[in-house]
Design an enzyme around this catalytic site. Structure first.
Site, PDB file in Angstrom:
ATOM      1  N   HIS A 167      25.404  70.470   8.768  1.00  0.00           N
ATOM      2  CA  HIS A 167      25.002  70.179   7.389  1.00  0.00           C
ATOM      3  C   HIS A 167      26.140  70.606   6.475  1.00  0.00           C
ATOM      4  CE1 HIS A 167      22.116  69.457   4.083  1.00  0.00           C
ATOM      5  NE2 HIS A 167      22.836  70.385   3.469  1.00  0.00           N
ATOM      6  N   CYS A 168      26.608  69.659   5.658  1.00  0.00           N
ATOM      7  CA  CYS A 168      27.748  69.933   4.769  1.00  0.00           C
ATOM      8  C   CYS A 168      27.258  70.004   3.328  1.00  0.00           C
ATOM      9  CB  CYS A 168      28.807  68.841   4.907  1.00  0.00           C
ATOM     10  SG  CYS A 168      30.222  69.076   3.805  1.00  0.00           S
ATOM     11  N   PRO A 169      27.345  71.166   2.681  1.00  0.00           N
ATOM     12  CA  PRO A 169      26.906  71.252   1.285  1.00  0.00           C
ATOM     13  C   PRO A 169      27.775  70.437   0.336  1.00  0.00           C
ATOM     14  CG  PRO A 169      27.981  73.286   1.964  1.00  0.00           C
ATOM     15  CD  PRO A 169      27.815  72.464   3.197  1.00  0.00           C
ATOM     16  N   ASN A 198      24.348  66.795   2.412  1.00  0.00           N
ATOM     17  CA  ASN A 198      23.666  66.015   3.443  1.00  0.00           C
ATOM     18  C   ASN A 198      24.118  66.500   4.817  1.00  0.00           C
ATOM     19  OD1 ASN A 198      21.982  64.107   4.535  1.00  0.00           O
ATOM     20  ND2 ASN A 198      23.185  62.327   3.894  1.00  0.00           N
TER      21      ASN A 198
END
Length: 332
Positions: free
Chosen positions: A156-158, A162
């Protein structure tokens, strides 16, 4: 009937009656097909806004501090077109990575009726996520931020607010690549502009005062260097994951789950959208769309119940990943 006791997060059960279907009810108001995907996470939204702000700041400095005041019109036009094109592609890739469903598994289908409809045979298992009550296909993992199980989830990439998964990994790779390119381009232009200002009068090389010009250029230099290193590392990591057909979570957990590894080039083509073409670098071109998993894709085969217990033990060593599977076994 006998209930085999294992780890408290996961139950191995012999009959589907133990599913407690009242705890796995489909969402009362499922979203319509085609609804835009967007994660309502305050940290992710803030990071996405910061990302756009930093790109627009670089755009401002490049245009109004370096290119427009320059008397070399050919230099200004060429670099302006290249930088703006890369910035546009980077922001377009960011939007696509943020607003594309990464491969969410249908929520709330781990009900008694659905399990019974699979007609499990001895030695067959299905994995259930106790957090979103979904039957998980192979290589799916639960994201605590998205609150969904994501197929082929990498992380999960802030910064894109997403998950990076099966359906949007191409856009994330393009985002990191284009950000790295505009960062490198900005660093080169800052270097040339400093040399030009040292040779010329500082009052003639920028429309701003010399102290303001120096501060703006130093901030852009620091931003470009930081993001060049960060996105280059992320780009290399993602390319390695695609070529080895192994996600970041799978590398961390090192699950000993039997599955077929695709050839490197096949994995690259599936992620980028077919045979090599300019569409590989186009954020508006969709990647290869996997077929919707059928019911049989949710069922996994083990040779004996001891194999299930062995898999269970392996997963118990990965609690820190917070991907808690339940295994349902039908054995007559």
């Amino acid at each position: 009937m006998m209930l085999i006791h294992t780890h408290h997060f996961r139950d191995i059960e012999r009959k589907p009656e133990y599913l407690q279907p009242e705890k796995c009810v489909p969402p009362p108001y499922p979203g319509p097909v085609g609804t835009m995907w967007f994660i309502r996470d305050s940290c992710g939204i803030a990071c996405a806004i910061v990302t756009w702000f930093l790109v627009l700041y670089a755009e401002f400095v490049v245009l109004f501090v370096m290119l427009i005041p320059s008397r070399d019109y050919v230099y200004s036009i060429i670099n302006g077109i290249v930088f703006n094109l890369l910035a546009f592609l980077a922001l377009a890739s960011h939007c696509r990575a943020m607003l594309t469903d990464p491969g969410a598994v249908p929520k709330g289908n781990a009900t008694k009726e659905f399990i019974e409809s699979l007609q499990l045979k001895p030695g067959q298992v299905v994995y259930k996520c106790p957090k979103c009550c979904s039957i998980k296909p192979d290589r799916a993992h639960h994201c605590s931020v998205c609150k969904r199980c994501i197929r082929k989830m990498d992380h999960h990439c802030p910064w894109v607010n997403n998950c990076v998964g099966e359906n949007n990994q191409k856009y994330f790779v393009l985002f990191t690549m284009y950000i790295a390119l505009i960062s490198l381009h900005a660093l080169i232009m800052v270097g040339f502009h400093f040399l030009h200002c040292f040779e010329e009068d500082w009052t003639k090389c920028s429309s701003f005062s010399p102290p303001t010009t120096v501060i703006l250029l130093i901030l852009l230099c620091f931003e470009a260097l930081l993001f060049l290193i960060f996105t280059s590392v992320m780009f290399g990591t993602q390319v390695h994951s695609i070529c080895t057909d192994e996600t970041g979570i799978e590398r961390l957990k090192r699950k000993n789950q039997p599955r077929e590894h695709r050839a490197n080039w096949r994995s690259v083509k599936d992620t980028c959208g077919g045979d090599f073409s300019l569409n590989w670098f186009n954020p508006f071109s969709r990647p290869w769309q996997p077929e919707t998993p059928s019911d049989k894709d949710l069922v996994r085969q083990v040779s004996s119940l001891s194999d299930v217990e062995s898999t269970q033990t392996t997963e118990e060593h990965s609690e820190e990943i917070k991907d808690e599977d339940s295994i349902e076994v039908l054995d007559e």
